[in-house]
Design a protein around this motif. Structure first.
Motif, PDB file in Angstrom:
ATOM      1  N   LEU A  46      23.766 -38.911 -25.113  1.00 14.55           N
ATOM      2  CA  LEU A  46      24.742 -38.838 -26.191  1.00 14.55           C
ATOM      3  C   LEU A  46      24.367 -37.780 -27.216  1.00 14.55           C
ATOM      4  CD1 LEU A  46      25.453 -42.649 -26.752  1.00 14.55           C
ATOM      5  CD2 LEU A  46      26.908 -40.976 -25.590  1.00 14.55           C
ATOM      6  N   VAL A  47      23.079 -37.686 -27.527  1.00 16.17           N
ATOM      7  CA  VAL A  47      22.619 -36.665 -28.477  1.00 16.17           C
ATOM      8  C   VAL A  47      22.866 -35.270 -27.920  1.00 16.17           C
ATOM      9  CG1 VAL A  47      20.559 -35.681 -29.557  1.00 16.17           C
ATOM     10  CG2 VAL A  47      20.928 -38.149 -29.609  1.00 16.17           C
ATOM     11  N   LEU A  48      22.606 -35.086 -26.621  1.00  7.83           N
ATOM     12  CA  LEU A  48      22.854 -33.784 -26.000  1.00  7.83           C
ATOM     13  C   LEU A  48      24.328 -33.425 -26.056  1.00  7.83           C
ATOM     14  CD1 LEU A  48      20.525 -33.905 -22.875  1.00  7.83           C
ATOM     15  CD2 LEU A  48      20.346 -32.353 -24.815  1.00  7.83           C
ATOM     16  N   ASN A  49      25.191 -34.386 -25.795  1.00  6.07           N
ATOM     17  CA  ASN A  49      26.629 -34.116 -25.828  1.00  6.07           C
ATOM     18  C   ASN A  49      27.092 -33.709 -27.219  1.00  6.07           C
ATOM     19  OD1 ASN A  49      27.053 -34.639 -23.124  1.00  6.07           O
ATOM     20  ND2 ASN A  49      27.503 -36.802 -23.440  1.00  6.07           N
ATOM     21  N   SER A  50      26.419 -34.237 -28.249  1.00  6.22           N
ATOM     22  CA  SER A  50      26.833 -33.944 -29.621  1.00  6.22           C
ATOM     23  C   SER A  50      26.225 -32.667 -30.172  1.00  6.22           C
ATOM     24  CB  SER A  50      26.472 -35.130 -30.531  1.00  6.22           C
ATOM     25  OG  SER A  50      27.120 -36.310 -30.108  1.00  6.22           O
ATOM     26  N   TRP A  51      24.915 -32.472 -29.933  1.00  3.11           N
ATOM     27  CA  TRP A  51      24.215 -31.346 -30.568  1.00  3.11           C
ATOM     28  C   TRP A  51      23.476 -30.440 -29.595  1.00  3.11           C
ATOM     29  CZ3 TRP A  51      23.396 -36.384 -32.792  1.00  3.11           C
ATOM     30  CH2 TRP A  51      24.137 -36.607 -33.949  1.00  3.11           C
ATOM     31  N   GLY A  52      23.472 -30.781 -28.330  1.00  2.00           N
ATOM     32  CA  GLY A  52      22.663 -30.016 -27.383  1.00  2.00           C
ATOM     33  C   GLY A  52      23.115 -28.585 -27.179  1.00  2.00           C
ATOM     34  N   ARG A  53      24.388 -28.291 -27.402  1.00  2.00           N
ATOM     35  CA  ARG A  53      24.889 -26.943 -27.160  1.00  2.00           C
ATOM     36  C   ARG A  53      24.349 -25.931 -28.151  1.00  2.00           C
ATOM     37  NH1 ARG A  53      29.173 -30.423 -26.528  1.00  2.00           N
ATOM     38  NH2 ARG A  53      30.074 -30.542 -24.429  1.00  2.00           N
ATOM     39  N   THR A  54      23.837 -26.376 -29.277  1.00  2.00           N
ATOM     40  CA  THR A  54      23.342 -25.454 -30.300  1.00  2.00           C
ATOM     41  C   THR A  54      21.895 -25.032 -30.067  1.00  2.00           C
ATOM     42  OG1 THR A  54      22.617 -27.258 -31.736  1.00  2.00           O
ATOM     43  CG2 THR A  54      24.889 -26.496 -31.977  1.00  2.00           C
ATOM     44  N   LEU A  55      21.215 -25.618 -29.076  1.00  2.00           N
ATOM     45  CA  LEU A  55      19.811 -25.328 -28.830  1.00  2.00           C
ATOM     46  C   LEU A  55      19.620 -24.754 -27.429  1.00  2.00           C
ATOM     47  CD1 LEU A  55      18.216 -28.579 -30.314  1.00  2.00           C
ATOM     48  CD2 LEU A  55      18.238 -26.305 -31.356  1.00  2.00           C
ATOM     49  N   PRO A  56      18.633 -23.873 -27.250  1.00  2.00           N
ATOM     50  CA  PRO A  56      18.360 -23.341 -25.911  1.00  2.00           C
ATOM     51  C   PRO A  56      17.948 -24.455 -24.954  1.00  2.00           C
ATOM     52  CG  PRO A  56      17.231 -22.050 -27.591  1.00  2.00           C
ATOM     53  CD  PRO A  56      17.762 -23.279 -28.269  1.00  2.00           C
ATOM     54  N   ARG A  57      18.413 -24.374 -23.709  1.00  2.00           N
ATOM     55  CA  ARG A  57      18.103 -25.416 -22.736  1.00  2.00           C
ATOM     56  C   ARG A  57      16.604 -25.528 -22.508  1.00  2.00           C
ATOM     57  NH1 ARG A  57      22.383 -23.019 -19.457  1.00  2.00           N
ATOM     58  NH2 ARG A  57      24.334 -24.092 -19.906  1.00  2.00           N
ATOM     59  N   ARG A  58      15.934 -24.388 -22.410  1.00  2.00           N
ATOM     60  CA  ARG A  58      14.494 -24.443 -22.128  1.00  2.00           C
ATOM     61  C   ARG A  58      13.740 -25.175 -23.234  1.00  2.00           C
ATOM     62  NH1 ARG A  58      11.188 -22.008 -18.548  1.00  2.00           N
ATOM     63  NH2 ARG A  58       8.982 -22.022 -19.108  1.00  2.00           N
ATOM     64  N   LEU A  59      14.145 -24.953 -24.473  1.00  2.00           N
ATOM     65  CA  LEU A  59      13.511 -25.655 -25.590  1.00  2.00           C
ATOM     66  C   LEU A  59      13.723 -27.157 -25.477  1.00  2.00           C
ATOM     67  CD1 LEU A  59      12.067 -25.650 -28.334  1.00  2.00           C
ATOM     68  CD2 LEU A  59      14.309 -25.291 -29.410  1.00  2.00           C
ATOM     69  N   LEU A  60      14.935 -27.564 -25.114  1.00  2.00           N
ATOM     70  CA  LEU A  60      15.219 -28.987 -24.946  1.00  2.00           C
ATOM     71  C   LEU A  60      14.375 -29.588 -23.831  1.00  2.00           C
ATOM     72  CD1 LEU A  60      19.117 -28.937 -25.247  1.00  2.00           C
ATOM     73  CD2 LEU A  60      17.521 -29.959 -26.879  1.00  2.00           C
ATOM     74  N   ILE A  61      14.278 -28.865 -22.709  1.00  2.00           N
ATOM     75  CA  ILE A  61      13.513 -29.368 -21.569  1.00  2.00           C
ATOM     76  C   ILE A  61      12.040 -29.513 -21.935  1.00  2.00           C
ATOM     77  CG2 ILE A  61      12.768 -28.846 -19.210  1.00  2.00           C
ATOM     78  CD1 ILE A  61      15.494 -27.357 -18.911  1.00  2.00           C
ATOM     79  N   GLU A  62      11.477 -28.494 -22.566  1.00  2.00           N
ATOM     80  CA  GLU A  62      10.057 -28.545 -22.928  1.00  2.00           C
ATOM     81  C   GLU A  62       9.781 -29.628 -23.965  1.00  2.00           C
ATOM     82  OE1 GLU A  62       8.987 -23.822 -22.147  1.00  2.00           O
ATOM     83  OE2 GLU A  62       9.735 -24.490 -24.102  1.00  2.00           O
TER      84      GLU A  62
END
Length: 200
Positions: A46-62
């Motif tokens: 749910l957090v990704l659906n709301s705010w995940g688009r504003t951050l680089p994917r690699r940063l989220l994964i790490e």
């Protein structure tokens, strides 16, 4: 994704013993740890659906992978953490917080946190593969990925049990957590150059 999948195998092997040791419950009560992990995964999505688009994917994964490792390590340390919380509540606020209640609350909170971190790994990684792989190699890459995920789920079942017999389940869980967090830090410090959120 393979490293994150290995967590499932590790928890499957060590979870029942962990519930008995950390919470003093029956191994059948392992669902009390699995449930907050599942709720945490849903929260992460749910957090990704709301705010995940504003951050680089690699940063989220790490960040998610580091959170998974930290969550496992904290689960291993749940007893001393809960004891400190119980003592602090008694001394500072005069609240009669029992050690059992403190341990239970600590484990649930940490498991929820680890589940949310797992969601930060799984969803962006799958999305990145779907979006960035050329169509002509996508099938081969996902075939290799499925093999790695299967190994990541299966190998811990074989390896973790004997290790836990030698050094104890809690120490094994702590070592696995530190190892996963270390891999995440290595990726952060030595990984490829980051792209902006717009490029991702």
């Amino acid at each position: 994704l393979a490293i994150a999948a290995s967590v499932v195998g590790v928890m499957g092997v060590l979870g029942p013993e962990y519930v008995s040791t950390a919470l003093g419950l029956s191994p059948r009560d392992f669902w009390l740890v699995v449930l907050p992990i599942g709720l945490g995964v849903v929260t992460g999505i749910l957090v990704l659906n709301s705010w995940g688009r504003t951050l680089p994917r690699r940063l989220l994964i790490e960040a998610g992978l580091f959170g998974v490792g930290a969550g496992l390590a904290l689960l291993a340390l749940a007893q001393p953490i809960s004891a400190a919380i119980s003592d602090g509540a008694t001394q500072l606020g005069g609240l009669p917080l029992s050690s059992a209640a403190s341990a239970f609350a600590t484990v649930i909170f940490i498991a929820y946190f680890a589940g949310a971190a797992y969601g930060l790994v799984a969803i962006p990684a799958q999305t990145a593969l779907q979006a960035e792989l050329p169509e002509e190699v996508r099938g081969r890459v996902f075939g290799v990925l499925n093999m790695l995920v299967s190994l990541g789920s299966f190998v811990p079942i074989i390896a973790v049990g004997p290790i836990a017999d030698q050094i104890g389940g809690t120490n094994t869980l702590l070592g696995v957590g530190i190892g996963i967090a270390g891999i995440a830090l290595l990726s952060i410090t030595r990984g490829p150059k980051r792209h902006t959120a717009q490029e991702n």
